[in-house]
Design a protein around this motif. Structure first.
Motif, mmCIF file in Angstrom:
data_model
loop_
_atom_site.group_PDB
_atom_site.id
_atom_site.type_symbol
_atom_site.label_atom_id
_atom_site.label_comp_id
_atom_site.label_asym_id
_atom_site.label_seq_id
_atom_site.Cartn_x
_atom_site.Cartn_y
_atom_site.Cartn_z
ATOM 1 N N VAL A 11 -34.646 12.447 2.094
ATOM 2 C CA VAL A 11 -34.195 13.808 2.402
ATOM 3 C C VAL A 11 -33.476 14.388 1.191
ATOM 4 O O VAL A 11 -32.590 13.759 0.606
ATOM 5 C CB VAL A 11 -33.256 13.828 3.621
ATOM 6 N N LYS A 12 -33.865 15.587 0.813
ATOM 7 C CA LYS A 12 -33.187 16.339 -0.243
ATOM 8 C C LYS A 12 -32.136 17.228 0.407
ATOM 9 O O LYS A 12 -32.460 18.067 1.244
ATOM 10 C CB LYS A 12 -34.185 17.192 -1.029
ATOM 11 N N VAL A 13 -30.890 17.041 0.013
ATOM 12 C CA VAL A 13 -29.782 17.744 0.642
ATOM 13 C C VAL A 13 -29.408 18.964 -0.185
ATOM 14 O O VAL A 13 -29.246 18.888 -1.402
ATOM 15 C CB VAL A 13 -28.570 16.809 0.795
ATOM 16 N N LYS A 14 -29.267 20.105 0.501
ATOM 17 C CA LYS A 14 -28.898 21.358 -0.171
ATOM 18 C C LYS A 14 -27.432 21.699 0.111
ATOM 19 O O LYS A 14 -26.895 21.358 1.169
ATOM 20 C CB LYS A 14 -29.768 22.511 0.340
ATOM 21 N N ILE A 67 -34.895 20.146 8.012
ATOM 22 C CA ILE A 67 -34.099 19.773 9.176
ATOM 23 C C ILE A 67 -33.837 21.064 9.950
ATOM 24 O O ILE A 67 -33.378 22.057 9.393
ATOM 25 C CB ILE A 67 -32.769 19.112 8.754
ATOM 26 N N GLN A 68 -34.123 21.056 11.243
ATOM 27 C CA GLN A 68 -34.093 22.291 12.026
ATOM 28 C C GLN A 68 -32.901 22.379 12.973
ATOM 29 O O GLN A 68 -32.600 23.449 13.505
ATOM 30 C CB GLN A 68 -35.405 22.423 12.807
ATOM 31 N N ARG A 69 -32.249 21.273 13.175
ATOM 32 C CA ARG A 69 -31.028 21.281 13.984
ATOM 33 C C ARG A 69 -30.124 20.170 13.482
ATOM 34 O O ARG A 69 -30.568 19.041 13.282
ATOM 35 C CB ARG A 69 -31.360 21.065 15.463
ATOM 36 N N ALA A 70 -28.877 20.507 13.274
ATOM 37 C CA ALA A 70 -27.886 19.524 12.840
ATOM 38 C C ALA A 70 -26.532 20.048 13.269
ATOM 39 O O ALA A 70 -25.880 20.786 12.548
ATOM 40 C CB ALA A 70 -27.948 19.323 11.326
ATOM 41 N N ASP A 71 -26.134 19.686 14.468
ATOM 42 C CA ASP A 71 -24.952 20.290 15.086
ATOM 43 C C ASP A 71 -23.845 19.292 15.393
ATOM 44 O O ASP A 71 -22.927 19.583 16.126
ATOM 45 C CB ASP A 71 -25.357 21.013 16.377
ATOM 46 N N GLY A 72 -23.948 18.087 14.831
ATOM 47 C CA GLY A 72 -22.947 17.081 15.115
ATOM 48 C C GLY A 72 -23.287 16.225 16.312
ATOM 49 O O GLY A 72 -22.665 15.185 16.534
ATOM 50 N N PHE A 73 -24.264 16.649 17.090
ATOM 51 C CA PHE A 73 -24.723 15.883 18.247
ATOM 52 C C PHE A 73 -26.045 15.192 17.938
ATOM 53 O O PHE A 73 -26.205 14.001 18.159
ATOM 54 C CB PHE A 73 -24.876 16.814 19.449
ATOM 55 N N ASP A 127 -24.244 13.974 7.596
ATOM 56 C CA ASP A 127 -24.059 14.901 6.489
ATOM 57 C C ASP A 127 -25.211 15.894 6.353
ATOM 58 O O ASP A 127 -25.118 16.838 5.567
ATOM 59 C CB ASP A 127 -23.919 14.135 5.176
ATOM 60 N N LEU A 128 -26.291 15.671 7.092
ATOM 61 C CA LEU A 128 -27.442 16.563 6.973
ATOM 62 C C LEU A 128 -27.161 17.900 7.647
ATOM 63 O O LEU A 128 -26.447 17.979 8.632
ATOM 64 C CB LEU A 128 -28.685 15.914 7.585
ATOM 65 N N LYS A 129 -27.766 18.941 7.089
ATOM 66 C CA LYS A 129 -27.585 20.303 7.598
ATOM 67 C C LYS A 129 -28.938 20.963 7.789
ATOM 68 O O LYS A 129 -29.943 20.546 7.204
ATOM 69 C CB LYS A 129 -26.750 21.142 6.602
ATOM 70 N N VAL A 130 -28.951 21.997 8.593
ATOM 71 C CA VAL A 130 -30.168 22.789 8.763
ATOM 72 C C VAL A 130 -30.590 23.330 7.399
ATOM 73 O O VAL A 130 -29.770 23.876 6.656
ATOM 74 C CB VAL A 130 -29.932 23.949 9.752
ATOM 75 N N GLU A 132 -38.306 15.273 1.975
ATOM 76 C CA GLU A 132 -39.268 15.225 0.884
ATOM 77 C C GLU A 132 -40.476 14.371 1.252
ATOM 78 O O GLU A 132 -41.618 14.720 0.925
ATOM 79 C CB GLU A 132 -38.606 14.676 -0.378
ATOM 80 N N SER A 133 -40.222 13.263 1.939
ATOM 81 C CA SER A 133 -41.335 12.396 2.328
ATOM 82 C C SER A 133 -40.882 11.401 3.378
ATOM 83 O O SER A 133 -39.697 11.065 3.475
ATOM 84 C CB SER A 133 -41.886 11.637 1.112
ATOM 85 N N ILE A 134 -41.841 10.963 4.185
ATOM 86 C CA ILE A 134 -41.666 9.791 5.048
ATOM 87 C C ILE A 134 -42.843 8.879 4.738
ATOM 88 O O ILE A 134 -43.999 9.300 4.826
ATOM 89 C CB ILE A 134 -41.631 10.150 6.541
#
Length: 446
Positions: free
Chosen positions: A254-257, A297-303, A418-421, A426-428
């Motif tokens: 995952v590439k984090v922005k 990533i389309q949802r990242a809300d802490g849950f 730490d991931l965000k919307v 990048e790859s799986i």
């Protein structure tokens, strides 16, 4: 032994863990899960390259406010259970509650490796008696200083005694085609125990955890060598679908922005086709199609962290050979049953006390998102649960038996938080177990 995957980040002040507000941010994915009664997880030790932030967090204690919230949330599990559905604002009118005695049962197993070991379709008491005290070393290491080593030594003596006394039964439980490999691993396990004993005698507390991990990998390998082929026939109506008849391991990069403390991360995920062959097979097939590569990533809300909704009006994978959305059935395996249950939640089956083989226990538990009111509507949307296990004991939370778990993140799982919307997968890539995929549709032209 598998290599440690690293996440690249810069040191920054740690922030304390907070419980999540009941409100859920809206996003374009319509599969959603309410999270009113869950909190985020406090960080646990990570591989060396990912420890800077967590070392600062480790000594933090809960505030009185956080403890009060914890109690309130736990009470919420008994007094009312939120619906798990597409809409975050709707709630079930008359939720069926788990038995209270289950809710207040002992502490859950939270380690993904342990969950995967116990989920294997084997019945060999001798190897389990070796496994358990080695796992208990983790609890022993919670004691401060070198005093922990006395408890570690007791764990090690128990495991060594169990291996010596039960070795013949362990060897007899190995699949004939895997016996040589299993015996080789047992030899490495015995040698490794001797090495751990020397570590303890040298009072080298820091060397214990890594050696423990190595020993448990040998144990897990022996247990996998006890599985002789795939243990059952998938129901006829699903036999032509992609099926993972065994296990596979994937690495998700995952590439984090817009995160000064984290730039990119590789998450290792173990997929369990023994207990979810249709669900895991569907995912591996999509991975081989590069379906998730480049997806945000389309949802990242802490849950939860969620993805899998493709661009355009479709909310799942459109099979080019049929030009229709490919959906898979709800698939849940419980203790004591050889085959998964398909198409029904455990509530609907009246199995309120059933123990799922793949529980929502570990931070980073991986499952399929679906429409709450259509059990067989899952397609490509996946999520990883970020949970506080103490609030939802083993097999007693509102997800077990309602959503199909098919794997666990086994390395760098803490960094899921730490991931965000907008962060990009990048790859799986499948790094092992692709040979266990039957009926791979990605090989069909079109």
């Amino acid at each position: 032994m598998a290599a440690i995957l690293s996440c690249h980040h810069s040191a920054s002040p740690a922030t304390s863990s907070k419980f999540i507000s009941p409100s859920i941010p809206t996003n374009r994915t319509r599969f959603s899960i309410s999270h009113k009664q869950f909190g985020t997880r406090s960080s646990s030790p990570l591989p060396i390259k990912c420890q800077i932030q967590n070392r600062q967090q480790k000594g933090k204690s809960f505030s009185i406010k956080e403890c009060a919230i914890s109690i309130a949330l736990a009470v919420g599990l008994v007094t009312g259970v939120p619906a798990l559905e597409w809409s975050s604002n709707a709630y079930a009118a008359n939720p069926v509650l788990p038995d209270l005695s289950v809710l207040i049962s002992g502490p859950p197993i939270k380690d993904p490796g342990a969950l995967l070991r116990y989920a294997l379709p084997i019945n060999n008491k001798a190897i389990r008696e070796v496994q358990k005290p080695l796992e208990d070393i983790t609890e022993s290491l919670k004691v401060a200083g070198v005093k922990a080593l006395d408890s570690v030594e007791r764990n090690l003596r128990q495991a060594s005694r169990a291996l010596k006394q039960g070795k013949a039964l362990i060897v007899s439980g190995l699949a004939e085609s895997k016996k040589d490999h299993g015996v080789e691993l047992l030899g490495k396990l015995e040698a490794g125990m001797d090495e751990l004993q020397q570590i303890v005698e040298d009072r080298n507390r820091d060397g214990v955890a890594e050696k423990q991990k190595e020993l448990l990998q040998y144990v897990g390998g022996v247990e996998e060598d006890m599985v002789d082929g795939f243990p059952y026939e998938v129901p006829e109506e699903y036999q032509s679908m992609p099926l993972l008849k065994g296990r596979a391991t994937v690495d998700m990069k995952v590439k984090v922005k817009d995160n000064p403390s984290l730039t990119d991360c590789v998450f290792r995920i173990v997929l369990d086709g023994y207990n979810a062959p249709v669900t895991a097979g569907n995912f591996v097939d999509l991975v081989e199609r590069h379906f998730y590569d480049g997806m945000e990533i389309q949802r990242a809300d802490g849950f939860v962290v969620q993805t899998g909704d493709p661009e355009g009006p479709a909310e799942g994978f459109i099979d080019p050979s049929t030009e229709k959305t490919r959906t898979i059935p709800l698939e849940i395996t419980v203790e004591g049953e050889k085959l998964p249950f398909y198409g029904s939640t455990l509530e609907e089956l009246g199995l309120y006390k059933a123990q799922t083989k793949l529980p929502f226990n570990a931070f980073g538990t991986m499952a399929m998102a679906r429409d709450e009111f259509e059990n067989n509507s899952a397609s490509s949307q996946i999520f990883w649960l970020l949970k506080e296990s103490e609030l939802t004991p083993s097999n007693s939370n509102i997800l077990d038996g309602r959503y199909a778990v098919f794997g666990y993140v086994t390395q760098n799982e803490d960094f899921l938080a730490d991931l965000k919307v907008g962060d990009v997968i990048e790859s799986i890539q499948v790094v092992s177990g692709l040979e266990n995929l039957a009926n791979p549709s990605y090989k069909i032209a079109g």
